[in-house]
Write a protein that holds these residues in place. Structure first.
Motif, PDB file in Angstrom:
ATOM      1  N   UNK A  30       4.143  15.100  -6.141  1.00  0.00           N
ATOM      2  CA  UNK A  30       4.371  13.849  -6.882  1.00  0.00           C
ATOM      3  C   UNK A  30       5.348  12.924  -6.177  1.00  0.00           C
ATOM      4  N   UNK A  31       5.572  13.140  -4.886  1.00  0.00           N
ATOM      5  CA  UNK A  31       6.491  12.323  -4.117  1.00  0.00           C
ATOM      6  C   UNK A  31       5.707  11.351  -3.241  1.00  0.00           C
ATOM      7  N   UNK A  32       6.369  10.225  -2.915  1.00  0.00           N
ATOM      8  CA  UNK A  32       5.753   9.319  -1.942  1.00  0.00           C
ATOM      9  C   UNK A  32       5.687  10.009  -0.593  1.00  0.00           C
ATOM     10  N   UNK A  33       4.579   9.839   0.107  1.00  0.00           N
ATOM     11  CA  UNK A  33       4.330  10.530   1.371  1.00  0.00           C
ATOM     12  C   UNK A  33       4.507   9.558   2.525  1.00  0.00           C
ATOM     13  N   UNK A  34       5.721   9.403   2.990  1.00  0.00           N
ATOM     14  CA  UNK A  34       5.963   8.534   4.129  1.00  0.00           C
ATOM     15  C   UNK A  34       6.127   7.090   3.739  1.00  0.00           C
ATOM     16  N   UNK A  35       6.107   6.243   4.764  1.00  0.00           N
ATOM     17  CA  UNK A  35       6.389   4.828   4.578  1.00  0.00           C
ATOM     18  C   UNK A  35       5.232   4.131   3.893  1.00  0.00           C
ATOM     19  N   UNK A  69       0.868  -1.162   0.000  1.00  0.00           N
ATOM     20  CA  UNK A  69       0.000   0.000   0.000  1.00  0.00           C
ATOM     21  C   UNK A  69       0.913   1.222   0.000  1.00  0.00           C
ATOM     22  N   UNK A  70       0.759   2.109  -0.990  1.00  0.00           N
ATOM     23  CA  UNK A  70       1.663   3.250  -1.118  1.00  0.00           C
ATOM     24  C   UNK A  70       0.887   4.557  -0.982  1.00  0.00           C
ATOM     25  N   UNK A  71       1.609   5.606  -0.556  1.00  0.00           N
ATOM     26  CA  UNK A  71       1.015   6.915  -0.308  1.00  0.00           C
ATOM     27  C   UNK A  71       1.765   7.946  -1.136  1.00  0.00           C
TER      28      UNK A  71
END
Length: 651
Positions: free
Chosen positions: A343-348, A335-337
């Motif tokens: 446009x960046x991944x937000x945390x783990x 599961x990705x955020x």
């Protein structure tokens, strides 16, 4: 909990909590009152005993509706044991049922892998898998809208858990309903559906009629639908197996612009969001990418979000801490955020969804932003998106892949609706307290076989299941004796043993519809197969009656056959009564009579007098299909139903 001989009539539709608690604590009331009387009270339970009684009642509420008092008494006793309260179970078994005999069997104990205090309703009626679910407000009521491969769209009242009106179908509409979204347009509640035949249809949820001719454009399945308002126009955004994303004006019923292309294969998920004044659509597909589209211009918004390693199956959006986030999941178990502005991944990212993420939805509960995620293994997990930690235990009542999930707030409660491959939608209260009772954990997949043995002076049951484990249980206490171990694997075939002509023999049931007899010492088959069923025989047992060695078998046709093992001939006509395939069999002696017990997918165990060749008493009814059956010392029945195990003994 008192047992009242004359329960107070239910007259006030809004009784005080103290009155509700008194009624729910009256076990006689739960057994004798009509479900239409009991069910409205369940939401108003406040005390601990009443909340437990409500949870016990809900566990099989959909079965109570058509049950006699005797069957309802038995189901309530079974479910109380599943919640870990054996005293409550015994007291329920002792309640008189109008026009019926005293209960002949009590539940000594049962596992509770599939009970949960957060469960509210089970919505049953579809005859095929439920592929999609949404909610809508129609005439002031909050309804669930479910679409199925059976070619129907059904509406459900989330207050009562009952189907609302007839299904929405067309005479020539036989295609699987893959996707549904709901909206209000010009004061009318509408549903937009997508079919496996590539059609998009619009339905008026008040009149239950199709609004216009189907909207054709997709070549192949319509996989997902979302709605959005763009430049004052209400659009449906549909994705397809053909790799396209299409926009439809729901007022003119015409396509908007050219199809949006970029995905190289099927597009399985879509969500819409407004960011900095622009209405965007997020889509995920077979190419392992999440693409973002400007719905006004039809152009792709930035580069694709590219960190998944397998098909993207689920997309949702949420606003947290002032940031607009995308939450995406797929078959890579992750599961990705994503922060849609940067446009960046937000945390783990979150791991742990073995088999992948098949669907997801978001909700805000008690100030926390949650993701509700359905997995192909039938598990529903809830995550706190701020801390990336699980909330409570997984929701595990589904016994097959969860295909769709949505959330809704109604009557001050946040509900999650989850739909599965078995054609069932379950409703959960995400605001509920921790699960009630202390159920015994059991198998995580179908129990296939049960046998018993004596071990160190104790009678134990050994169960095997499709989860690949064998479990050993103390029949007296219900406690497991050891941790799960690798068992014989899924699909264990029916087998039992007996003595024939002084030799130990094994009797097996086979998928080819035969019963075979084997010499245990040599491993050789004895004589020809006993061939009586058109389809597989999976329940088998043996007994000695009047000096004859008999075998009892059952299979897909629901009939129970009795065989003379010496002559290889059937004894009498097949015994009928089961309404579905027979999966389990055992024999026991009760009051000097030799009986056969058979378990079936119709959720019953039936008892048969082998000397008189007739059924004895009413069937024992279970909340789930019975797939395994054995007899322990003292004539106790050990039953595997669904993923659960229970032990029953004569009263």
């Amino acid at each position: 909990m008192p047992i009242m001989s004359d329960p107070t009539p239910y007259e006030d539709h809004h009784p005080e909590p103290a009155t509700v608690d008194r009624w729910l604590a009256d076990l006689g009331f739960l057994v004798r009152a009509a479900p239409t009387v009991v069910e409205p009270l369940l939401e108003r339970a406040s005390g601990a005993s009443a909340r437990l009684a409500a949870a016990v009642y809900r566990a099989s509420a959909h079965l109570h509706r058509d049950a006699t008092e005797g069957v309802r008494r038995q189901l309530l006793a079974m479910d109380a044991a599943r919640f870990g309260d054996r005293v409550l179970s015994a007291r329920i078994s002792s309640i008189p049922a109008a026009g019926e005999e005293e209960a002949q069997w009590r539940v000594d104990w049962a596992t509770g892998s599939l009970v949960d205090g957060r469960f509210r309703h089970v919505l049953t009626g579809h005859t095929g898998r439920v592929c999609t679910v949404a909610t809508a407000v129609v005439d002031g009521r909050t309804l669930a809208v479910t679409g199925s491969e059976d070619g129907s769209l059904r509406l459900w009242d989330l207050t009562t858990g009952r189907q609302d009106g007839e299904p929405l179908t067309l005479v020539d509409w036989v295609a699987e309903v893959m996707a549904v979204a709901t909206l209000e347009l010009d004061g009318r509640p509408l549903a937009v559906t997508g079919d496996v035949d590539g059609m998009v249809r619009i339905w008026d949820l008040t009149t239950r009629e199709q609004v216009c001719e189907p909207l054709a454009g997709h070549d192949g399945w319509v996989c997902a639908i979302a709605v959005a308002v763009v430049d004052g126009r209400t659009l449906a955004v549909t994705t397809g197996e053909d790799g396209t994303v299409r926009r439809w004006d729901l007022t003119t019923r015409r396509p908007v612009g050219a199809p949006l292309t970029g995905h190289v294969a099927g597009v399985w998920a879509v969500a819409t969001v407004v960011l900095d004044g622009r209405t965007l659509a997020l889509t995920g597909g077979d190419d392992e990418l999440v693409r973002v589209w400007d719905l006004a211009s039809g152009e792709q918004f930035g580069e694709p979000l590219d960190r998944h390693f397998d098909r993207v199956c689920a997309v949702a959006t949420v606003v947290m801490d002032g940031r607009t986030l995308a939450v995406t999941g797929g078959e890579d178990d992750r599961l990705r955020f994503w922060d849609l502005a940067t446009r960046e991944e937000a945390g783990d990212l979150v791991h742990g969804h073995v088999g992948g993420v098949s669907c997801l939805a978001t909700a805000v509960v008690d100030g926390r932003t949650l993701a509700v995620i359905g997995d192909p293994d039938g598990t529903v997990r809830v995550w706190d998106l701020a801390t990336r930690t699980p909330v409570g235990e997984p929701l595990v009542l589904h016994t097959d892949a969860v295909l769709a999930v949505t959330t809704v707030v109604t009557d001050g409660r946040t509900l999650a609706l989850t739909s599965d491959l078995d054609g069932i939608t379950r409703v959960w209260d995400l605001t509920a307290d921790q699960p009630l009772g202390a159920p015994i954990a059991g198998h995580t997949d179908w129990v296939r076989s049960v046998t018993t043995a004596e071990l160190d002076g104790r009678t134990v049951a050994v169960t095997t299941g499709d989860d690949g484990t064998a479990r050993v249980w103390d029949v007296a206490t219900g406690k497991p004796l050891d941790h799960p171990v690798l068992g014989p694997g899924p699909g264990t075939r029916a087998v039992t043993t007996t003595v024939l002509d002084g030799r130990p023999v094994a009797v097996t049931g086979s998928g080819d519809g035969t019963v075979r007899v084997w010499d245990v010492a040599t491993g050789r088959q004895l004589g020809d197969p006993l061939d009586g069923a058109e389809l597989g025989e999976f329940g088998v047992a043996t007994a000695l009656v009047d000096g004859r060695a008999l075998a009892v078998s059952g299979g897909y046709d629901g009939a129970v056959r009795v065989w003379d093992l010496a002559t290889r001939e059937p004894v009498g006509q097949p015994l009928t009564g089961h309404q579905a395939r027979v999966c389990a069999g055992a024999t026991l002696v009760v009051d000097g009579r030799t009986l056969a017990a058979t378990g079936s997918h119709d959720r019953t165990v039936r008892l048969w007098d082998l000397a008189k060749h007739e059924q004895v008493g009413p069937p024992l009814v279970f909340p789930l299909p019975v797939r395994a059956l054995s007899v322990a010392s003292g004539g106790r029945l050990v039953v595997g139903f669904g993923t659960e195990v229970a032990v029953l003994s004569r009263r």
